[in-house]
Design an enzyme around this catalytic site. Structure first.
Site, PDB file in Angstrom:
ATOM      1  N   CYS A 176       0.867  -1.172   0.000  1.00 57.16           N
ATOM      2  CA  CYS A 176       0.000   0.000   0.000  1.00 57.16           C
ATOM      3  C   CYS A 176       0.906   1.224   0.000  1.00 57.16           C
ATOM      4  O   CYS A 176       2.002   1.187  -0.544  1.00 57.16           O
ATOM      5  CB  CYS A 176      -0.964  -0.014   1.184  1.00 57.16           C
ATOM      6  SG  CYS A 176      -0.167  -0.182   2.800  1.00 57.16           S
TER       7      CYS A 176
ATOM      8  N   HIS B 250      35.829   5.461  11.639  1.00 59.34           N
ATOM      9  CA  HIS B 250      35.287   4.560  10.601  1.00 59.34           C
ATOM     10  C   HIS B 250      34.372   5.374   9.695  1.00 59.34           C
ATOM     11  O   HIS B 250      33.253   5.720  10.064  1.00 59.34           O
ATOM     12  CB  HIS B 250      34.517   3.413  11.269  1.00 59.34           C
ATOM     13  CG  HIS B 250      34.144   2.296  10.337  1.00 59.34           C
ATOM     14  ND1 HIS B 250      33.192   2.421   9.359  1.00 59.34           N
ATOM     15  CD2 HIS B 250      34.628   1.021  10.245  1.00 59.34           C
ATOM     16  CE1 HIS B 250      33.073   1.274   8.707  1.00 59.34           C
ATOM     17  NE2 HIS B 250      33.938   0.412   9.230  1.00 59.34           N
TER      18      HIS B 250
END
Length: 620
Positions: free
Chosen positions: A26, A541
């Site tokens: 939907c 990182h």
């Protein structure tokens, strides 16, 4: 690539392709029907950053994705190898459920495939009404007539569209049931109905049986019941007929039997049921319109959470088909705007960068009727904003109900619903009541959330900082500061690698945050480990899962063992290339040996510039 990876993870957690009976979507959700629901792992899916929420309701396993659900749906279908003619959920191949759950599943299965065009048609009708009221268009103009045809075609030929989707849902040939819908709206049948309304009209008969003519254009229930009968006949015929005769005689039997049966029995009975349903709702609504509005405004979003709102969609459409207007849809608009207002309050008050971004995007989606990002993403987790949204929705809904506001075309509750509230005779008090209730719900929930919807921040823990030079852990990047537990990676967010913070970078450079040396440099250059002169071990990182890029967007300006000073350039990276590849740029900055310190405190505000203080450490 991003959707492909998400599709693979969704498939693995619903039990694989073999466990899927049907898949639909939907506005925001993937709706699975599974053979064995116990094979699905809802908790694992909820942890996926690409999934907003998982709901099991109405016999469906619903995965809430958000506005890009169609792209994810396509990726899942491609990964699973599902075809357009793949089997659908029927009594023979679907997992069970109680009667109510199966009814919700049938309704959603029939209406979901065209819900977008259904809402668009309703919005276009509303905008045309607004254009006529404002004098921008005349109903006699060619422009109006063409746009009116575009907005009304779906509603006029509803039996054809419903015939097709109902046929697929009931496991039959959808083209047979679509033809049955076409028979209901055939010009000959409409002419017969018009003739029957004339004074002194002669009665018609089919094989000597009297026929009562109805105008079935825009009807809902008759064609759905007719499709069920046709699909049952089709299955019985296919079981009994030789293979060489099925292709021709099965459709012949379905059309030859179902179409007359629909005009003689199914249609009149379904029309009577439709009128009883509409009149019954009107009777309840007339008893206390304000109470009905308060109930709908308070409970609508609760129904949406569990996927139960589909049970009310046919009722709204039926009201429009039988009565020419509907009073339920306007009462839902304050419920929607109540949640939008709560998300707006969070956006205005929150100091958490990620929460602020999520709340802001949720407000935008909510204005256009998509409330799942607001509900699941920000309001429900904080509890109070969701409750405030429901309370404001109830008050606004009561005002809308008291004003006897109606809509005159179907759509889902959103900002365009206001145009659909304009009465055919022009603007009156019912429209202003609807607007007043909607605006009040928006501002009331926003105000309550600003005042009492957000938990108070805990006071900072007293700590004994290191000496000024040892405490100078500067920011290696410029960007938005993010709490570590908000990082979309469970390993970093859990703190297993150490405590710290994350930054969503605004530029492409990583600089040294202190004096020391490069302890390690990953071969792919997406991460670097540093050791300060005072013994602080730091990991930077760049991005999430960027190791998979094999170092292509990264340039290293240092090597392992190099001495560094604060501000030295360590790494450069191509931001756009990383984003285009579908990766998240959120950069965790971790104190690897944080257990050696009593606390790791974020010293920066919601944004930081490279070289400014970022983290503060305290002794054990």
């Amino acid at each position: 690539m991003e959707y492909q990876k998400l599709a693979q993870e969704i498939l693995s957690h619903v039990g694989g392709k073999a466990n899927i009976v049907s898949l639909e979507h939907c506005a925001t959700r993937l709706r699975f029907r599974l053979k064995e629901s116990q094979k699905a792992d809802a908790e694992a899916l909820k942890k996926n950053p690409g999934v907003i929420m998982v709901v099991e309701s109405g016999g469906q396993f619903q995965v809430v994705i958000g506005n890009h659900v169609h792209a994810v749906w396509q990726a899942v279908r491609a990964e699973a190898g599902l075809r357009d003619d793949a089997p659908v959920a029927t009594d023979e191949n679907a997992s069970g459920g109680n009667l109510f759950s199966r009814l919700i599943d049938i309704i959603s299965g029939i209406f979901t495939p065209f819900i977008g065009i259904l809402a668009a048609s309703g919005i276009l009708k509303g905008l045309l009404a607004l254009a006529v009221v404002c004098g921008w268009l005349s109903v006699e103009s060619g422009t109006y007539k063409i746009w009116f045809a575009a907005s009304d075609a779906l509603f006029f030929f509803f039996p054809l569209v419903l015939g097709y989707t109902a046929g697929k849902k009931f496991g039959g040939n959808p083209f047979i049931t679509m033809v049955i819908g076409g028979a209901l709206t055939h010009p000959t049948m409409i002419a017969a109905f018009n003739a029957s309304q004339q004074t002194g009209a002669m009665a018609d008969a089919f094989l000597g049986i009297p026929v009562t003519w109805f105008n079935y254009s825009a009807s809902v229930i008759p064609v759905i019941l007719a499709a069920w009968v046709s699909c049952w006949l089709e299955k019985q015929s296919n079981r009994r007929l030789p293979a060489s005769m099925k292709n021709f005689f099965t459709p012949l039997i379905c059309l030859g039997v179902t179409v007359p049966l629909t005009f003689l029995v199914i249609g009149p009975v379904a029309t009577w049921l439709s009128m009883m349903l509409a009149n019954g709702y009107q009777w309840i609504y007339a008893l206390a319109p304000w109470l009905a509005g308060a109930a709908m405004g308070a409970l609508w979003q609760v129904c949406v959470i569990f996927g139960l709102h589909w049970g009310l969609v046919p009722l709204m459409i039926n009201n429009l088909a039988v009565l020419g207007h509907d009073s339920m849809l306007p009462m839902l608009l304050p419920a929607v705007m109540g949640q939008v207002g709560a998300a707006l309050g969070i956006f205005l008050r929150s100091r958490d960068a990620r929460q602020k971004v999520l709340a802001g995007s949720s407000v935008t989606a909510g204005i256009f009727g998509i409330t799942e990002p607001a509900v699941y993403g920000v309001n429900l987790p904080l509890r109070r904003p969701f409750i405030f949204g429901c309370v404001a929705g109830a008050i606004g809904g009561a005002i809308v109900g008291f004003s006897h506001t109606h809509v005159y075309s179907f759509g889902f509750a959103n900002i365009f619903t206001i145009a659909q509230m304009i009465p055919p005779g022009g603007v009156d008090a019912t429209l202003w009541g609807g607007i007043a209730g909607t605006v009040l719900a928006l501002f009331l929930s926003c105000g309550m959330t600003l005042l009492a919807g957000m938990p108070k921040a805990a006071p900072p823990v007293a700590a004994t900082p290191l000496s000024s030079d040892e405490n100078a852990i500067l920011s290696p990047l410029s960007g938005t500061v993010l709490a570590l537990d908000k990082v979309p990676d469970a390993t970093f967010a859990s703190g297993l690698l150490g405590r710290g913070v994350a930054i969503i970078p605004l530029d492409n450079k990583v600089i040294a945050p202190f004096g020391g040396e490069v302890a390690s440099l990953f071969q792919t250059r997406h991460a670097i480990g540093l050791l300060s002169d005072s013994g602080v071990e730091l990991l930077i990182h760049v991005g999430i899962d960027t190791v998979k890029l094999d170092g292509k967007p990264f340039i290293a300006h240092v090597s392992a063992g190099d001495k560094i000073q604060p501000g030295d350039l360590l790494l450069e990276f191509d931001r756009q290339a990383i984003l285009d590849a579908g990766y998240d740029l959120t950069t965790p900055i971790i104190i690897s040996n944080s257990d050696d310190y009593a606390d790791v405190i974020t010293a920066a505000a919601s944004t930081v510039t490279a070289g400014q203080p970022l983290l503060s450490l305290s002794h054990q």
